[in-house]
Structure formats: C-alpha cells, structure tokens
Design an enzyme around this catalytic site. Structure first.
Site, PDB file in Angstrom:
ATOM      1  N   GLU A  41      -7.092  15.274   8.096  1.00  0.00           N
ATOM      2  CA  GLU A  41      -7.968  16.278   8.672  1.00  0.00           C
ATOM      3  C   GLU A  41      -7.218  17.168   9.641  1.00  0.00           C
ATOM      4  O   GLU A  41      -7.396  18.384   9.662  1.00  0.00           O
ATOM      5  CB  GLU A  41      -9.135  15.593   9.388  1.00  0.00           C
ATOM      6  CG  GLU A  41     -10.001  14.811   8.423  1.00  0.00           C
ATOM      7  CD  GLU A  41     -11.337  14.487   9.023  1.00  0.00           C
ATOM      8  OE1 GLU A  41     -11.369  14.201  10.229  1.00  0.00           O
ATOM      9  OE2 GLU A  41     -12.339  14.531   8.294  1.00  0.00           O
ATOM     10  N   ARG A  94      -0.977  14.955  -1.537  1.00  0.00           N
ATOM     11  CA  ARG A  94      -2.352  14.459  -1.515  1.00  0.00           C
ATOM     12  C   ARG A  94      -3.263  15.658  -1.673  1.00  0.00           C
ATOM     13  O   ARG A  94      -3.148  16.628  -0.937  1.00  0.00           O
ATOM     14  CB  ARG A  94      -2.651  13.776  -0.190  1.00  0.00           C
ATOM     15  CG  ARG A  94      -1.914  12.497   0.014  1.00  0.00           C
ATOM     16  CD  ARG A  94      -1.943  12.112   1.457  1.00  0.00           C
ATOM     17  NE  ARG A  94      -3.268  11.668   1.870  1.00  0.00           N
ATOM     18  CZ  ARG A  94      -3.685  10.418   1.742  1.00  0.00           C
ATOM     19  NH1 ARG A  94      -2.896   9.520   1.207  1.00  0.00           N
ATOM     20  NH2 ARG A  94      -4.880  10.070   2.154  1.00  0.00           N
ATOM     21  N   ASP A 126       0.862  -1.158   0.000  1.00  0.00           N
ATOM     22  CA  ASP A 126       0.000   0.000   0.000  1.00  0.00           C
ATOM     23  C   ASP A 126       0.906   1.217   0.000  1.00  0.00           C
ATOM     24  O   ASP A 126       2.092   1.119   0.315  1.00  0.00           O
ATOM     25  CB  ASP A 126      -0.841  -0.062   1.283  1.00  0.00           C
ATOM     26  CG  ASP A 126      -1.732   1.139   1.413  1.00  0.00           C
ATOM     27  OD1 ASP A 126      -2.303   1.543   0.388  1.00  0.00           O
ATOM     28  OD2 ASP A 126      -1.860   1.654   2.528  1.00  0.00           O
ATOM     29  N   THR A 170      -2.535   1.430  -4.641  1.00  0.00           N
ATOM     30  CA  THR A 170      -2.988   2.544  -3.822  1.00  0.00           C
ATOM     31  C   THR A 170      -4.311   3.081  -4.323  1.00  0.00           C
ATOM     32  O   THR A 170      -4.689   2.883  -5.466  1.00  0.00           O
ATOM     33  CB  THR A 170      -1.928   3.670  -3.823  1.00  0.00           C
ATOM     34  OG1 THR A 170      -2.455   4.766  -3.107  1.00  0.00           O
ATOM     35  CG2 THR A 170      -1.593   4.098  -5.229  1.00  0.00           C
ATOM     36  N   GLY A 171      -4.976   3.750  -3.440  1.00  0.00           N
ATOM     37  CA  GLY A 171      -6.213   4.392  -3.833  1.00  0.00           C
ATOM     38  C   GLY A 171      -5.992   5.825  -4.285  1.00  0.00           C
ATOM     39  O   GLY A 171      -6.930   6.517  -4.691  1.00  0.00           O
TER      40      GLY A 171
END
Lengths: 1052, 373
Positions: free
Chosen positions: A473, A569, A382, A649-650
């Site tokens: 977050e 990201r 991952d 990976t997403g």
C-alpha cells in the site's frame, strides 16, 4: 489463526468451564446501569498472573513426580529399588548416587527457575496502576484490578490487563501500541477508542460514563475479539457500538506516543489473552531425544545380551562341581536354597541418565533447541517477505490497457524522480485521474510526522511518514505521488488528497472493507464533496477479474500477465459508483454484521462479497518486491547440501516463477513440470487431463529413469533436474478429487513426482494448503525432517506443522516458530553451520557415550571369564559410580558445547580391538602378583585416560574450557583416587581400595604398562587421523566435491 | 604441530545490541521471554580457541619420536627382565613320581602333617635379594562370593565386629555359636603349607634363612590390619570369646611366636587376605636377603625344599608352586612388557616410514587428479 486452540493446552484455573461459553457482561466502572435492573455480579478472576509451577508446599512431591515420569529416571529408580531389595553384586549406592545427584541438581535448577518466575509474577502483580474511582485516581496494585475497573495507562507503560479502549489524550481517539513482547511485532499499531467515548478524556468525564460491555469469553487468539458496548445516557435510547480487536488493548502490549489512555478492564489475570497464550510451547520431539532413546535401547540390549551370555556361561562353569563349590568357598545356606537373581545387568548399567541433561544443556544453547537441525531434508519457504524483502517499489501501472512507466535511465540504473514524472497520456485524462485517486484512497495507510514514530518506513523527501500494515500500500501511495496525486492524511473521516493541480480534494471515508487473505482484496467506500458515492477496490487479479465487466478484462490482463512474468506483484484496481439507495443498504448490512457477536466474520465476508460486485476495472499496478540479499546463494547452498527447497506462496504463478528463477531455485537447465490451472484447464475434463499429466510426469520421472546404481546422491548429480510447479486449485483437485476412488492414488503419484523434483513451487496457496503440503511430505516413508520458514500470519500453519519452524524475527510468524532469524540468508548459516555443528556435536556426543560406556563394561565382561562368571565387579563401587558422573562427563559436555571442528567421527571401529589388546596385555604382563582391586584400578586408570584422551584427540577446537575440563578431569581422577584410598572410611564395609592406587603407582612396571596400554588404545585413532589427512591432501582437488558429499551424508 | 589460534569472528547473524523487540520482555511473569541468547563469548560460541590441525606432516614426526622412545625402553625392559633369575617348581604331586604324590589327598586336619621334600638344582646363581613366592592355580580367589567374604572392621581391630562379624562372612561367620575370628571364606582358606629351603652341599643341608617380615604392604600391616585392643597385650585374652576358623589347625593368636607378627597382623595372613585378580596367582611367601657382597644370595647348586603339605588343592584341580625370583627396578620377571614396547615402537617407526613415503608420493602426484564424474 485457529491453530492455537487445537495446538495448545490452556490453563484454566479461574472462571469455570461453563462460563467460557457465550458472552460476558462487564459493567463499566461498576455503576449499575439502572436501579431497576437487577445487578447480577458475574464473578471474574482477579488480575493476578500465576506463571509459577510450584508452591513451597507442593514443590517436592510435584517435582519428584514430574522427574520420575521421565523414562531414564524411572528406569534408574527401578534399578535402585531392585538393588535395595535383592542381593546384587554392587551396592545400591552405585546406582542410587547418580540418580540422587541428577534428581537433586534438576530439582534445584527447576526450583530456582520457579523462584524466578515467582519473583517475576510478583513484580507484575504488585506493580502500581491507576484506577479511576469516583472521578479520582486511585493507585492500586496491579493484581487488584477487577473486571469493569476503568484504568488509566500512561505512555510507555504496559497495559495491566486487557482493556477496552475508551478515550485517549489525543482528540481523534487513537493510540499507538507496540506488541513486541506479545507477538514480536515491533512496529506501532494504531488502536481506536470507542467512537462515542473519545471525548471523555478526563478523570471526571470518564467517570460519568454509564455503559455495559458485552463480549465473548476470553479466547487465546490475539487478533480476534468481538464485543458490543451499550452506552446509556440520561433520557436517551441506549447506544450500541460494535467492538473489535482494534478497540482492545492487550495486556503485555506497551502504550507508545500517546500521553495517556482510559480503558475498561474486560479480561483480567489468567484470562487475558497473553496469559492464555502463555502455556503453549509446541511439543516437537528432537533428534537428540530420539538418538538418546535409541542409544539407551542399544545399550540396554548390549547389557542384556551380556548378562545372558554371562549367566549361561556361569551355569556351564558351575556344572563342574569343584568349580561350583570348592571347599574354600562354600555357599551359604540361603544361597543353596534360593535361586539367585542374576544381578549382572544392574551393576554394569551405571548411569547414563546424565546424558539427557547434557543434551538438554546443549539444546538450551541453540536458542531453545527442542528441535533438530542437521538432518533437515525438506525446506519449505514462503516467498514474500522471506525470499524477498517485502519492501515494495512501485514500478509501473496500466490504465485501461495503456502502460505507464517511470522514465528510468537505463544507463545509470537509477531513477531520476524529482517532481512529477512525465507520462504519456494514452488513456483518457479522466480515467487516469480516477485511477490515481483510487490509488490514493483505497488503502489503510496513515500518515505520521516523521519525528514521532521510529522504526517505520520513512519517506526520504517528505517529513511525513506513511505507516501501514502492508508495504504494498505504501508503495502504491508513493507511486500515486509520483504521478501527482499525494495523499495528505485522514482527518475526521475525511481523506485529503492533493491533486496534480495542487488542489486539495476531500473525500469522506464511509467504510473500509479491510483486506483479508481469503478475499485477497480490499475496498473503501467514499463520498466525494459533490456527494457522489464511490467504491474503490483493489486486489489480486484473480479476485478482481470475476467481479468486473468481462469485456474490460482483456487489455489489462495482458499487462498483468507480462508484469507477473517479470516477477512483479500485480494488483488490479476497480471501482463502482453507488447510488444512495445501494449505499444505504450496504451501510445497514455492514453495521449489522459488525454488531453481530456470533459469526461476525462470516457475516462480514458475505456483505463484502455482495458489495464488491459488478465493478469496473480501471487498471493494474506492478510493484517490485526485491529479492533479499543472498537468497539465491542460500538456496544454492541448501541445494548443494542435498536439501530440497519448496517455495509455497500465495502469489501468482508467473510472479513466483520468475522469483524462483531469480533466486536460482530453478536453473535454466531445470526441466519444469507444470500442474497448474493453465495446463490442466478449466474445463470439465480437467480431472482426466490432470490424470494424463500426472501419469506422464510419473513416467518421465520414475519409470524411465534407470535405477540409480550406488548412492542416491549420485543419481542426483547425474540426472536431469526437474522442477515442479503446482497451484492451489490443482492441488485441491489432487488432494480432494471428486471421485473418491482415485484420491489416494493421485496423491501418491503426485507425491512421488514431488519427491523426485529438486525444486517445487507451489503458488496460489491458501495458508491451510501450505500446511497440508508440509504434512503430506512429513508423513511420507522415512518421515523426513521438514523445516518451514515464513514471516506472516499465513505461514503460521506450515511453521507449526513442520518439524522445525523458523519465523522471521519480529514478525508474526516468529511467535509460533521454534527459531527466529532476521533474514533468509541466515538460514544458510543456521542449517549448514549451526545445524551441521549441532549435528556433529550430537552425533559425537551419542557415539562417545556409547563408546565410553562400552569401554567401561567390556573389561568387566572379559573379567567374568577369569572369575568364574561370578559377577565380581572389576572396579571399585566408587569408580563405578563416579565414572559417568565425574571422571568422563565434563570433557564431553565441553566438547558438545564448544566443538566447531569439521572432522568426521570414527569411534567405535577400533573399540573391540583396543579392548582386547588391553586385556591381553594386562593379563599377560602385570597381574599375577597384584590383588584384584589393584588390577581393577589399573584397568580403570587406563580406561579413564584412554577415554578422555580420545576425546582430546577428537577435539578440533580447544578453548580454555576444553583444556580445563580435559586435564582437570584427569587430575581430578588422580586426586580422587589418592583421596579415596588414603583414608579408612568408617561407613564402608570393606576397605578394599585402601592405598591401592598409591601402591599401584610405586611399581615401575605398572607405569610402563599403563602408558603402553593407553598408547595402544589410542593408536588406531591416531593412525586414522593421519591416514585421513594424507588422503585429504592427496585429494585436494576433490575437496570441494567431498565437502558437498559430506553434506549429502548429513542430510540422510 | 600446525597451530591456528583464532578468536571467532562476530557472527553476522547476531547484531551486538538487542533489537527493538529483543529486550522488551516486560510484564507477564516471564510469559514472553526474549529468546535471544545473551551476547557473551560463551553463548555466542566466540571463545578464543586453539585449533590444532593434525596433518601427516605433524603426526609423522611424532610417530618417529614415539618409535624412538619406545624401542629403547622396550630393550631396556627386555634386558632387565632377562637378567632376572626365576625358578619355579610345582610341588602339587600330581605325577606319581613326585615326592609329594603321597600327600595329594591330605585334608585340613590330618595329623601328623604330611611332609615331603623336593630336590632341585639352580643352574645360575641368584645374585641379589631373592623373593620366595607360593603360587596357586585354578584357585578362584576372585570369585564374588569369596571376595566379599571378609569383615574389614573386624580385621581393623574393632571389638564389636570381633564378636559380631559382618553378615558377608557367611557361612564362615560363626562356629558352634561363637564368632569366628577372622571370619569369612578368605581367612578360612588361608594357605598353610610350610616351605623350608636348604642348600645341599656335599650331602650337608644348610638351612637358608627365610625372612617372614616385610612381605606385606606397610599400610596394611600398620593401618588396615590391627589386633583388637584391650587391657594388656595378651592376644589370647583379647581374642576371648571367639573361635578359630573352621579349617585352621590353631587360632589366629597362635599364628606366630613373635607378638608383632601375630594375630591379625601376621604378614602371611595379610598377604593372603589381599585377594588375587586371576585364578592363577602367586603370593609373596618369604624374603631371602643377600648376606654379603662377596657371595650371591643363592649360589648355583643343589637345593632341597621341605614342604609341610597341609593345603589340599587336588579336589578342585588346583596346582601349587614355589617360585624363587630376584627383582629389579621394574619389579619381577616380565618379558612380555619389554617385547610389547619393542613391538609397538617398531610398528610406530615402520608406519611412520611407510606413511611418509605414501604421503610424499601421493601428495606430489595427485594434486592434478581428475575430478571424478
């Protein structure tokens, strides 16, 4: 997480099968809701945990049955029985004793383990808990808890059963728990009490509650729970509230930072989620087991062929009448009449059962070691949290297409971040503020006083600590803080924000539409003080862009793409204003969905889908996820060792790609092949395009490359490295194309391409797609050993799928993995050091067993040529029995546990030569005056010493244990031989070994012969070592190359 | 030998203390066990260890030393073995010219027994004590059926086994419903030729004293083999109720006249009962002791061997031999062992030299070898 259901077997000894379906109704505090209602008591099982397997009564039969289900044990049982029934050259004791030994030892071990389990069960079952009965605390044993009891749990206590959280000592109705012993996650999780019962925080108050709980029947998924509590108050309509996993306190979790809580038991005993999860240990077969089986089969084949040869020769020999039955050796009447069973097979097979136990011990050593290591060929990893730190840092943001970035001193490389940063007012002020408010509001971050909780991400400058399930977050909230908007916390459903002007703004939090990996976004609905209803949404660009006004996308997209290229990201932020009417509708729908007991997930998803539409894009954020230390080196090392590393990976392709470059999965020289939505396009012709691409790549990689000469590894080092990038949508196109005809064809070509590439990056993967890929590779020709590493819930599927699953310590994935490591870099050590060692040890173990048993039977075989193929055993039965149990087992055991050497192994080559020399020498020089037992003892002595000393020669890592077992075994052999020959044993039919050993040692020539023979037997080995060391020295420069090649060998 | 003593460093993947989740395996009947292994030196593979490194530099001297040890030993053995006098004579009588040819087809119970005399000449005198062996060839004493066909408890003087021998003795267990003592194929086929040795000097034959005691293992004679016990020492009475082995001319209690060499403790019998390892074997028959220091035990000269030929071997193509041999510190004549030692020692030495040369040559030249591909 639906894998549990299929992959595991659950113990169902309480609550019948039929009750599992549907729901259960729990009456809180056993107080009937109303006298009118017929109180139908549902039967639930008690709160006793039974993890033990046996009871005193069923231990013996059950344990024996289980042991004899193992092939090796069963095989020896059969042999033993045959020996008992049929006349064979050796007594049944020969095979019976090792079997008995192994069975007894195992039974004792398992019995002891079960006793420990009984004790642990008792400890849990008898521990004291407090139950509220009639407004009083009653102390009870844990096992007496019944469903419906109200239980009080104090801080740092473990929940005795699955509880619905009713009230806690803190007024906001929250509590913190850690589930470290359940799923390994050591962080604190917040759980919420049922909203209407939070006030009932004393014994008396809680006792006044009249309610029923309807919930689903127990299921093993720790993170799923649906239920409904219906509260009855006098003269009022019953109030129903939905219950979710956040209201459920699981058995096994521990209460933290909360003085006490009240909860009502819903699942007890074996029906708790923990107990339901207990049984499942994945049944992955290890290389050890396989190699043992292979070894046993080969050994058996050798024995069978040996027996066949001997039997044939026997009849040839016997065809000569004076050989068959000379006057001095007549057959018995029985022998003449019956065709004798050739018992030859049996006596030579003397116990290699013990082998499996050694391997098992070895296995226990490397954690739980059910799984193989050395020969891993494919590593699936991952990205987020595994390759990278998953500790996020806010880098920049863009608002309406304008870039905002910290002024980072490029020279020093660190940011000066005292006070609010300067930023350039490129966008409208109102938009900026909206964006920052969005950042401050749209999250699930909570604030804790820094001293309260430990182990969380602390904010250095402020005494408050943000806690959240997602580090993104926190990074965003902190990012907003830099720009002047500080999130101050949540108080009674109001979110407090301090804005740039140091004013405190209050927002009423109406709904949180939680993040989920499928939707890849989350939203909040808040009401401003002025009464405006706002929905803020943030999420991956792919999930936001389709839901916002199309004309807004373009300018932001540029930034998002560029940020992604840099490896950040990215998240997009959108908002929409809701009218009261709209909100009412949403509110109603959400509440309905939350109440639903069936298909809650689907219903929620649908409402979310409807709600998060037609939004306005405000901007995007970029968060850096730093690479873990040494992940690049680790990947290089894995590559060098010939493993293929795939990143699944997403994340976005660009982000993932840059990470891959950063961690050197792709080198600059690597030629990238892309199979993504970008190259394939979105048009209807995409299938044709895909087809073209596949064909093209296939041609480039497979057809054009000239057939590699020599070994495979060479072709790697010589040819161009290829890397492949594929994304989720293309993958699903390949795996499930619209025309069925070409499906397997595509898949095949794709697989061939993949296997040719050194590195493969799969981005935008759904969790199931990850598993799909692993399965696809796993099932290719040669079934390569695969390994998956991951940390999050989205990696669980691939971890379960791969041969070796590795989870990150303390994370969700660890619970489902075979091994847990704290950091990615440890993989290098695990695979290359531990894995290699493990492999060396296992390889050597198996080889050595092969070697020593072959050594053992070969003289026996040769002896048949001298005794008329009569199957006369060369060694005494005691030696036959003890050889594998005592004389030669411990040194190899110690070796396999402790060896850390890197020398290659070469055992079998010299074996034949050595035994022939052995034989020739012996028969030439000693025998004519010796009796057959003396002769056998000489052979056996040489055998034991050779076999043990050979291992000593191979041992590169001498701990005191090695010394002890190697010299100890030899000493024991000598001691035993004296002892065995020193007494007339009354229980033996024949005293054939009486003083044989001692007498043997009185002969000087025997000593000389034994020494010579041992030396000759070991000579090839010594020579080999010397030659190797000379070679190594002469190739010192090449050493590094060889080192890698060795790994190549290993990986095949 | 290069030695490297090291304690393995603490592996960096294993922090010393248990992590936050590590020790939290509470509750649930071991349902959630910590999977972290204990932090012991053994489990973490950090036991201190001696790591010998076998390099050419350390092993080659060992080769020389081994060579240097083995070659003298070999020479010693070889010389000793060559000094051992051994004389072997085949008296089976296969050749028609042989004096024993007439006895070739004797059977067990031929009366009177067939006798023959073979004359031979010893070229060298036998200086020390001489061992007289009989040797048999193609006699499978190591056949499984044969080896197990005995009853050791009967031979150990157990009275119940005497009258009820083990089943292993079949088909030599009982004869005419009487138990056989000693039972079994081995005992039944006991070698029963009588060999007598004469020194022939000027046509006068002087009998050479053959000592029949001390040829069996002391433990066998005194512990493993015992006559049955009972009232008195009359063996005839003690063996009451048993019968002789089928092939024996006389019962076991008449094997010898001396009581301490009769019955089961007859040394010829004990020697026979120790089954040979290979089908060609020799067994000690008699001892010839040196009488005085002045004279050799057996002078060079003519001898004659009187054989009472009872033991049939022709039926299974066997051979019978008589062997005279002196012994030395290392036992009987054994040239092979000496040669083997010399050979192995020489190979060691030779290899040591060769490898040393290679080692030096390559070690110096190839340090700058090209890296392949």
């Amino acid at each position: 997480m639906g894998h549990f259901g299929s992959a595991r077997i659950f113990k169902r000894n309480c609550a019948g099968e039929e009750k599992r379906v549907g729901t259960r109704t729990v009456v809180v505090g056993h107080r009937p809701v109303s006298e009118a209602d017929a109180y139908v008591a549902q039967k639930f099982c008690d709160n006793r945990i039974v993890s033990s397997k046996y009871t005193v009564w069923n231990f013996l039969p059950k344990n024996l049955f289980e042991q004899f289900r193992r092939i090796a044990n069963f095989y020896f049982l059969i042999i033993f029985l045959v020996q008992v029934i049929v006349d064979t050259p050796t007594s049944p004791v020969t095979s019976g004793l090792p079997l008995f030994f192994v069975i007894t030892v195992t039974a004792i071990k398992q019995g002891y383990e079960d006793w420990l389990r009984h004790r642990a069960d008792n400890e849990v079952n008898k521990s004291n808990v407090f139950i509220i009965e009639n407004a009083k605390q009653v102390q009870k044993e844990s096992e007496k808890i019944k469903v419906g009891d109200i239980v009080e749990v104090k801080a740092d206590e473990t929940f005795p059963c699955d509880l619905i959280f009713l009230a806690s000592s803190s007024t906001d109705g929250t509590c913190y728990v850690t589930t470290a012993s359940l799923d390994g996650e050591s962080n604190f999780k917040t759980h919420y009490a049922v909203r209407d019962t939070t006030v009932l925080c004393t014994d008396e108050a809680i006792d006044s509650l009249t309610a029923t709980i309807e919930c689903e029947q127990p299921q093993p998924d720790l993170y799923k729970f649906v239920g409904r509590i219906i509260m009855y108050r006098s003269n009022q309509e019953p109030v129903a509230r939905s219950l979710g996993p956040e209201n459920l306190l699981l058995k096994g979790a521990t209460l933290k930072n909360t003085k006490k809580i009240y909860g009502v038991a819903v699942y007890t005993g074996m029906e708790t989620k923990m107990a339901l999860n207990y049984q499942g240990k994945s049944q992955k077969r290890s290389a050890v087991e396989k190699s043992i089986n292979a070894f046993l089969i080969v050994y058996l084949c050798i024995l069978l062929s040996k027996a066949t040869v001997c039997t044939t020769l026997k009849y040839v020999w016997q065809s000569n009448p004076f050989n068959d039955e000379p006057w001095y050796n007549e057959k018995t009447k029985k022998e003449r009449e019956t065709f004798k069973v050739n018992g030859f097979v049996f006596h030579s097979v003397c116990s290699s059962v013990i082998l499996s136990y050694i391997c098992k011990w070895q296995g226990d050593f490397l954690h739980q070691g059910k799984v193989d290591f050395g020969p891993v060929e494919f590593v699936f990893t991952d990205k987020t949290g595994t390759l990278t730190e998953n500790s996020m840092e806010f880098i920049e943001c863009c608002i309406d297409g304008h870039k905002y970035k910290d002024c980072i001193s490029e020279v020093d490389g660190y940011s000066q971040t005292d006070g609010p940063l300067k930023y350039y007012g490129k966008a409208e002020k109102s938009r900026e503020e909206l964006f920052l408010r969005a950042l401050c509001l749209c999250h699930t971050v909570r604030i804790k006083q820094a001293d309260q909780v430990d182990g969380l991400i602390g904010h250095p400058e402020c005494k408050n600590t943000y806690i959240s399930s997602s580090p993104d977050e926190i990074a965003l909230v902190k990012g907003a803080e830099k720009y002047g908007f500080t999130f101050l916390g949540l108080e009674n459903d109001f979110m407090k924000i301090r804005n740039q002007k140091n004013e405190t703004e209050m927002y009423q939090l109406l709904h949180t539409l939680n993040f989920d990996p499928v939707r890849r976004r989350m939203s909040v609905i808040v009401r401003t003080t002025s009464g405006k209803l706002l929905l803020f949404c943030k999420g991956a660009d792919s999930s936001i862009f389709p839901r916002v006004q199309q004309e807004e996308i373009q300018q932001t997209k540029v930034h998002v793409d560029r940020n992604a290229m840099d490896g950040y990201r990215t998240l997009c932020v959108a908002f929409k204003e809701l009218t009261q009417k709209e909100y009412d509708r949403i509110d109603r729908q959400l509440n309905e969905a939350k109440m639903a007991l069936q298909d809650r997930e689907e219903k929620m998803a649908k409402v979310f889908e409807d709600t998060e539409a037609d939004m306005h894009l405000i901007g995007a954020t970029a968060v850096e996820d730093r690479l873990q230390e040494q992940s690049a080196e680790t990947i290089e090392a894995l590559h060098a060792a010939g493993m293929k590393v795939w990143v699944l990976t997403g994340d976005k392709m660009e982000t993932a790609k840059s990470t891959c470059y950063a961690c050197r999965l792709f080198q600059t020289s690597t030629e990238l092949l892309e199979l993504t939505a970008r190259v394939v396009g979105e048009s209807e012709r995409k299938e044709d395009r895909l087809h073209e691409l596949l064909m093209d790549y296939h041609k480039r990689l497979i057809q054009d490359v000239p057939k590699p000469r020599g070994s495979l590894k060479r072709s790697w080092t010589l040819s161009q490295d290829y890397g492949l990038i594929i994304d989720g949508s293309t993958l699903s196109l390949i795996l499930n194309p619209s025309q069925d005809s070409s499906s397997s064809h595509y898949k095949n070509i794709f697989l061939q391409i993949c296997l040719k590439c050194t590195a493969v990056l799969c981005c935008r993967m759904a969790p199931l797609q990850k598993a799909q890929i692993v399965r696809m590779v796993k099932n290719t020709k040669g079934s390569p050993i695969t390994l998956s590493v991951g940390d999050g819930a989205n990696d669980v599927s691939m971890i379960l799928e791969a041969h070796v699953g590795i989870g990150k310590e303390g994370r969700q994935a660890a619970r489902n993995s075979d091994y847990a490591v704290p950091k990615f870099k440890h993989l290098r050590k695990l695979l290359l050091a531990h894995g290699h060692l493990y492999y060396v040890r296992i390889a050597h173990l198996v080889q050595y067993f092969f070697y020593k048993n072959l050594c053992f039977i070969l003289p026996q075989f040769l002896y048949q040529f001298f005794c008329g193929f009569s199957q006369q055993p060369l060694y005494d039965a005691a030696y036959l029995t003890m050889y594998n149990i005592c004389f030669t087992s411990l040194p190899i055991l110690a070796y396999s546990l402790l060896e850390q050497g890197w020398m290659g192994l070469s055992t079998l080559s010299a074996l034949l030569v050595q035994d022939t020399i052995h034989w020739g020498g012996l028969s030439q020089c000693t025998c004519p005056v010796f009796g057959n037992w003396t002769f056998g003892t000489i052979v056996f002595t040489v055998l034991v010493f050779t076999v043990t000393l050979k291992l000593a020669l191979d041992t590169r890592f001498w701990t005191w244990m090695n010394h002890f077992v190697i010299w100890g075994s030899l000493a024991f052999y000598v001691f035993f031989s004296f002892f065995w020959g020193g007494v007339i044993w009354p229980f033996l039919k024949q005293q054939r070994m009486y003083f044989v050993f001692a007498h043997m040692l009185t002969s000087v020539s025997t000593w000389l012969a034994i020494i010579l023979l041992i030396f000759i037997s070991l000579f090839p080995e010594i020579l080999l070592i010397v030659l190797k060391s000379i070679k190594e020295r002469s190739h010192q420069v090449r050493n590094k190359m060889k080192y890698y090649q060795k790994h190549h060998h290993l990986s095949y | 030998m290069a030695v490297n003593y090291s304690a393995k460093e603490e592996a960096d993947g294993h922090p010393a203390g248990a992590g936050p989740g590590g020790g939290a395996a509470t509750g649930g009947g071991g349902a959630v066990k910590t999977r972290k292994p204990d932090n012991t030196a053994f489990k973490q593979q950090r036991l201190p260890a001696w790591q010998p490194i076998l390099t050419a530099g350390t092993v080659l001297p060992a080769f020389f030393i081994i060579g240097l040890i083995f070659i003298p030993i070999g020479i010693g053995i070889f010389v000793t073995s060559n000094n051992i006098r051994e004389y072997e004579i085949d008296y089976t009588g296969i050749e028609p010219s042989s004096p024993c040819n007439k006895c070739l087809n004797v059977s067990w119970d031929s009366t009177p027994p067939c006798t023959c005399t073979i004359n031979f000449t010893l070229e060298h005198s036998f200086e020390s004590n001489v061992f007289m062996y009989y040797g048999l060839s193609n006699f499978y004493q190591n056949h499984r059926r044969y080896v197990k066909s005995r009853d050791d408890s009967q031979l150990n003087g157990d009275n119940s086994s005497l009258l009820n021998p083990s089943k292993e003795c079949e088909p030599y267990r009982t004869n005419e419903d009487k138990p056989i003592a000693p039972c079994g194929a081995i005992a039944n086929s006991m070698f029963n030729d009588t060999l007598e040795l004469y020194h022939v000097e000027n046509d006068t034959r002087t009998a050479i004293t053959l000592i029949k005691k001390g040829i069996a293992w002391w433990t066998d004679k005194n512990v493993k083999f015992r006559n049955p016990t009972g009232d008195g020492n009359n063996l005839t009475a003690l063996f009451q109720g048993t019968t002789k082995p089928v092939n024996w001319p006389k019962p076991v209690y008449m094997l010898d006249s001396e009581p301490d060499n009769n019955g089961f403790i007859n040394e010829d019998f004990i020697v026979w009962m120790r089954t040979a390892a290979l089908p060609t074997f020799r067994k000690l028959y008699r001892l010839i002791e040196r009488k005085s220091n002045l004279q050799p035990t057996l002078q060079a000269g003519k001898y004659s061997l009187d054989i009472t030929y009872n033991y049939p071997v022709h039926s299974f193509d066997g051979r019978k031999r008589m062997i005279l041999s002196t012994i030395s510190w290392m036992g009987g004549k054994n040239p092979f062992l000496g040669i083997a030692y010399i050979t192995v020692g020489s190979i060691c030495f030779f290899l040591g030299v060769v490898l040393l040369i290679i080692h030096h040559k390559y070690g110096n030249r190839n340090t700058s070898a090209d890296i392949p591909n």
